[in-house]
Design an enzyme around this catalytic site. Sequence first.
Site, PDB file in Angstrom:
ATOM      1  N   GLU A   1       0.712  -1.357   0.201  1.00 44.48           N
ATOM      2  CA  GLU A   1      -0.131   0.032  -0.128  1.00 44.48           C
ATOM      3  C   GLU A   1       0.948   1.408   0.214  1.00 44.48           C
ATOM      4  O   GLU A   1       1.860   1.442   0.738  1.00 44.48           O
ATOM      5  CB  GLU A   1      -0.947   0.010   1.149  1.00 44.48           C
TER       6      GLU A   1
ATOM      7  N   CYS B   1      -3.984   7.177   5.671  1.00 45.56           N
ATOM      8  CA  CYS B   1      -3.873   6.804   4.323  1.00 45.56           C
ATOM      9  C   CYS B   1      -4.973   7.127   3.667  1.00 45.56           C
ATOM     10  O   CYS B   1      -5.009   7.245   2.182  1.00 45.56           O
ATOM     11  CB  CYS B   1      -3.473   5.469   4.131  1.00 45.56           C
TER      12      CYS B   1
END
Length: 526
Positions: free
Chosen positions: A261, A298
């Site tokens: 990620e 995020c």
Amino acid sequence: MFRIPNSSTRPAGGSIPVAVPVWSVDPRTGKQREQVATEATAAEVDAAVRAAHATRAALADRDTRIALLRAAADQLEADGEAILAAADAETALGSARLTGELARTTGQLRAFADEVADGGYLDVIIDHADGSLTPPRPDLRRYKIPLGVAAVYSASNFPLAFSVPGGDTASALAAGCPVVVKAHPDHPATSELTGAALRRAAARVGLPEDVVTVVHGFEAGVELIRHPLVGAAGFTGSIRGGRALFDAAAARPAPIPFYGELGSLNPVVVTEAAAGERAGEIGGGLAGSMTMGVGQFCTKPGLVFAPAGTAGDELVDALTKKVGEAAPGVLLDGRMREAFLAGVGERAALDGVEAPVAAGPGDARTVAAGFLTVAADRLAAEGPHDLLLEECFGPLTVVVRYTDADQITAVLSRLPGNLTATLHLSEAEGAGDGGQGGRLLAELTPIAGRILVNGWPTGVAVTPAQHHGGPYPATTSTSTSVGVTAIERWLRPVSYQSAPPALLPPELREDNPLGLPRRVDGRREH
């Protein structure tokens, strides 16, 4: 806690090993708190991986893994006071945020225990031999097996839920993969404490402690991805760091899956009708989302489309008020603070960019939240304003003022992959009147893994239907790192054809001794 002895590195031109200390640092002051470990050398990483590899047979029993995951959750809760104190001292994230994160961490460990108990993740499929078919079908039996040792790279912004005891580790253990975790340098003391808790949990249920090992150091991370006994890797962090590890995983003599990620803008589109109905509510909600955790999520909304007219002005006014009220906050470390301030400065200097609330330094250790505005036509074609289409980690968002739907489409078509995309619609648009809601939803779907309507992307529910991933560079795969389906990353399917019944693994035997859900000759059995 597994301590690799005599951690050292060889200085250039010398022959005496020198231990490289790993320090815990307080981001509120910039001062070292304590030395908690030493960096692992290549030889020590090799020893850690081999020790982990040796535990695979012990992890193979499903009941033992279920017990391990539940014991790990219990142990983290038992050690919670010390863990939370260390995490706050190393990250400045605050007791309330970290208490919630610990609950999320233990909750997902127990959720994976339940998933292993259910057995559906094994995806058992049996097709009996059938000579009447053309061509004839042999007896085939398929299920999934673990990939081997998992390398996990801890995140900076989630010292629990995406670090040593987090979702990557939990899902890998659930799959039957021992784990070697490369600790993040921003919270080494927390990593040591949580790693020790997991190892004590392993011992409590009769497993070798080396089912989970923690190593420290940049070079240790490089050695880990290259180790021939590592079968897959999980990473949460920057595009630059993640891409380097992804490339290293692909360049191995035997490439391995790399579940990274890396970065996300998380675009938000506010229709003119939605802004007309609730400009103040949307502006306030955006301010809360983009400043949450000092903008270090995020899923922070980093690019927001707002109409250029009066309704959009009202939204910007509400955003201005709420962001202006946000107190300065401490970022996770000094490097991130410097990068944030530099990024804000570069973006604010672009032609046509305005800053209704200027992000920047608070005092010597903090940063102040802010946002920028720019006309949509500046982003419709390649140019210097492309910088605004890159993530800026911290409490900053960019508001794109558009005059028509075509401008939204033009900019969306240029966006990279994202973890999330959000659409704010009016009540009528949500009911399907006018067709704009469905069109915009269709335009957002290809660029993100989770699409929200009339909400905010910060806050990721840990449920089976959750998908936390997205097209590159949000992630390097199509998998999720949140929710029980994350277990799929650490498994591979294998089929047995015409194998003697006595030699089949119990998961594939005809009498189903483990009581697993399965599909037999096309029909589901529960």
